[in-house]
Design an enzyme around this catalytic site. Structure first.
Site, PDB file in Angstrom:
ATOM      1  N   ASP A 159       0.850  -1.182   0.000  1.00  0.00           N
ATOM      2  CA  ASP A 159       0.000   0.000   0.000  1.00  0.00           C
ATOM      3  C   ASP A 159       0.890   1.238   0.000  1.00  0.00           C
ATOM      4  O   ASP A 159       1.727   1.399   0.886  1.00  0.00           O
ATOM      5  CB  ASP A 159      -0.861  -0.025   1.293  1.00  0.00           C
ATOM      6  CG  ASP A 159      -2.272   0.418   1.058  1.00  0.00           C
ATOM      7  OD1 ASP A 159      -2.450   1.509   0.506  1.00  0.00           O
ATOM      8  OD2 ASP A 159      -3.205  -0.320   1.448  1.00  0.00           O
ATOM      9  N   GLU A 194      -6.586   3.909  -5.669  1.00  0.00           N
ATOM     10  CA  GLU A 194      -7.847   4.045  -4.956  1.00  0.00           C
ATOM     11  C   GLU A 194      -8.499   5.286  -5.569  1.00  0.00           C
ATOM     12  O   GLU A 194      -8.061   6.411  -5.323  1.00  0.00           O
ATOM     13  CB  GLU A 194      -7.622   4.245  -3.455  1.00  0.00           C
ATOM     14  CG  GLU A 194      -8.956   4.281  -2.719  1.00  0.00           C
ATOM     15  CD  GLU A 194      -8.868   4.793  -1.280  1.00  0.00           C
ATOM     16  OE1 GLU A 194      -9.808   4.534  -0.515  1.00  0.00           O
ATOM     17  OE2 GLU A 194      -7.883   5.456  -0.927  1.00  0.00           O
ATOM     18  N   ASP A 199     -12.174  -0.690   4.095  1.00  0.00           N
ATOM     19  CA  ASP A 199     -12.951   0.535   4.299  1.00  0.00           C
ATOM     20  C   ASP A 199     -14.445   0.280   4.167  1.00  0.00           C
ATOM     21  O   ASP A 199     -15.242   1.229   4.223  1.00  0.00           O
ATOM     22  CB  ASP A 199     -12.557   1.601   3.255  1.00  0.00           C
ATOM     23  CG  ASP A 199     -11.168   2.137   3.487  1.00  0.00           C
ATOM     24  OD1 ASP A 199     -10.729   2.154   4.653  1.00  0.00           O
ATOM     25  OD2 ASP A 199     -10.522   2.536   2.503  1.00  0.00           O
TER      26      ASP A 199
END
Ligand code: GLC
Length: 582
Positions: A118, A279, A355
């Site tokens: 990430d 993202e 999330d």
């Protein structure tokens, strides 16, 4: 830590690309996302760690997936569970050491698994050395690594700070009499990408990890890295738009975003055979190509929020519309996103991640009588779309939302500070807690359920967050032994996708688009065509094949034992069936 310049160890090689230019390993891959904090604890401190992951790689391999995406594993004070990095070149203490990382990466590669990390580069932690330096004086060499607003200019124009009780994205720092920008919590100051030195630091850091052999990056809120740094006043109307429209122009997807991504591609991504996925916060169908059109040389993929946002009431924080969501609208969104990438670029598909709540509770039905069927149905949807599936750990078991009753059970800064914000405004806390049972991120962050022993076999200590009590029934141990379990269904469908490239590349065509209960589509053309029929409702439904379309009576996959195909097909509640078109 300083990063050495890349030696381009893993330069692109021919072997990993398939025959045609449009076929790529990352298009054919199934990505399995692991939330490291909650996967497997090896040392009894209640927090998952790298050694825990290493001990379970044979399990991951047994799923048939190709790529593991790990949420941030870097040094962090954990204000936002690793999305606040204090050293991009170090491993989070709770997770282990760099030596553990090296063993883990080697063990993954030995099993043919790739690793995606990430990249959290819109902001760092306020405990990063860069920020400590930056705030120390107005003339410090690192001052321009962040966005500062001197207080002589008065109060800065409002910017939202997502995780702050007062909702502000600026924090006053008396040390230098200035405000700094933070789109998330004050522990996550935004980095200043306009500074070429900062960009070089980030690119060197990426090359450092790629030189270690990492296979890609998922890029956290990457559209936010460029913003209008003249910080004009934003009207309430624009603020209300949130993503898209003016919000994007002023606060994200700023004027230099694509220059930065092209620079990143040139300086880093093009030098390695790796995958990149944005993202796509705020990305719409009309802006998506700017990120992933191959000719622009930026990123490979992005994931959008349009699908997962469906069904929430506008203006309310993650509160479901009591009417639920319309399947017709759901189909429209996913069909539109398929068409976005029909000619160029490449899509992704997901329903759950760290999330999001558990996909079963949000999009399926977690009542005991429907849990397995609806979980398998959602898995079928994800594995049969023309896009790279991002599959969230635990969804293969049919894990469900934990649905905490009390705010004290929550660990997520988002839920905790939103609660405080509502409390400070005298809002309806009961309504908020009810809504959190559906939408809270912690629902998807509870420990992975390995077996029926205490704490689901996740830890011998006290887990950092409660384990879902349904672990005695829903766990790997129990599901391994059941040929019809969600787990074994997932393995079967992953193999089906692998063996039928038409499920990866084949044309997608929506059927019966106005049907409010059934989502049906074909993949492929001519002799190589497959039909996927999904009954998204808890009722039995009779569904007719389009005229002129005949199918093999034996399904390629079915989440029930039987299927009755005559002129019409009788579908059981949440039945999912994949048939070969003759
Ligand atoms: C992204 C992450 C989320 C995090 C936020 C701030 O949306 O996925 O978990 O809280 O960025 O980094």
């Amino acid at each position: 830590m300083l990063f050495a310049l890349s030696s381009c160890k893993n330069k692109p090689t021919e072997t990993v690309q398939t025959d045609s230019a449009n076929k790529k390993w990352w298009k054919e891959a199934v990505v399995y996302q692991i939330y490291p904090r909650s996967f497997k604890d090896s040392d009894g401190d209640g927090v998952g760690d790298l050694k825990g992951i290493i001990s379970k790689l044979d399990y991951v391999k047994s799923l048939g997936v190709d790529v593991i995406w790990l949420n941030p594993i870097f040094s962090s004070p954990n204000a936002d569970n690793g999305y606040d990095i204090s050293d991009y070149g170090g491993i989070m203490k709770e997770f282990g050491t760099m030596a553990d990382f090296d063993v883990m990466l080697k063990a993954m590669h030995e099993r043919g698994l790739k690793l995606v990390l990430d990249l959290v580069a819109n902001h760092s932690s306020d405990e990063h050395d860069w920020f400590k330096q930056s705030r120390s004086s107005r003339t410090n060499a690192y001052r321009e690594y962040y966005h500062w607003w001197p207080s002589e200019k008065g109060k800065p124009p409002f910017r939202p700070g997502s995780f702050e009780v007062d909702g502000s994205g600026w924090r006053f720092d008396s040390l230098t009499n200035a405000y700094y920008l933070h789109y998330f919590s004050f522990k996550q100051p935004d980095l200043n990408w306009e500074n070429p030195k900062l960009r070089k630091e980030i690119f060197d850091m990426m090359n450092f990890w790629f030189d270690k052999g990492v296979d890609g990056f998922r890029m956290d809120v990457i559209p936010f890295i460029s913003k209008d740094t003249s910080f004009p006043v934003i009207t309430q109307q624009i603020l209300d738009e949130k993503y898209g429209g003016g919000w994007d122009h002023y606060q994200a997807s700023g004027p230099h975003l694509h220059d930065y991504l092209q620079e990143m591609n040139k300086e880093v991504l093009s030098k390695h055979d790796v995958m990149s996925v944005a993202e796509g916060a705020g990305v719409t169908a009309s802006t998506a190509h700017h990120f992933v059109d191959e000719d622009r040389k930026e990123l490979n993929m992005l994931y959008h929020f349009e699908g997962v946002s469906l069904g929430y009431l506008p203006g309310k924080f993650k509160q479901m519309d009591p009417k639920g969501y319309s399947l017709v609208e759901f189909k429209k969104i996913y069909s539109k996103w398929d068409s976005v990438f029909a000619e160029k670029g490449w899509g992704t598909i997901y329903l759950g991640n760290h999330d999001q709540p558990r996909m079963l509770s949000r999009w399926g039905n977690d009542a005991p009588e429907f849990r397995e069927a609806s979980s398998k149905l959602l898995t079928t949807f994800l594995m049969t779309m023309r896009a790279t599936p991002y599959y969230y750990f635990g969804d293969e078991l049919g894990m469900s939302n934990i649905k905490f009753d009390k705010i004290d059970d929550y660990k997520d800064i988002e839920s905790i500070n939103m609660y405080k914000q509502i409390q400070s405004k005298g809002g309806d806390l009961k309504e908020f807690l009810e809504a959190q049972k559906i939408g809270a991120r912690d629902n998807g962050r509870t420990p992975f359920q390995w077996d029926a022993t205490p704490n689901a076999g996740f830890t011998t200590g006290t887990p950092w967050i409660k384990v879902n009590l349904n672990y005695k029934k829903i766990n790997v141990g129990a599901e391994e032994g059941d040929i019809n379990s969600c787990l074994n269904y997932f393995r079967k469908i992953v193999q089906l996708r692998k063996n039928n490239k038409v499920l990866v590349y084949g044309k997608y065509e929506l059927l019966d688009k106005e049907n409010p209960k059934v989502y049906a589509y074909t993949r492929g053309e001519g002799a190589e065509k497959i039909i996927v029929i999904l009954n998204f409702s808890k009722e039995k439904v009779d569904w007719s094949l389009p005229s002129g379309l005949t199918v093999d009576a034996t399904p390629l996959l079915n989440n029930y034992q039987t299927i009755a195909v005559s002129g019409s097909i009788s579908l059981e509640p949440y039945q999912a069936v994949i048939l070969k078109v003759k």
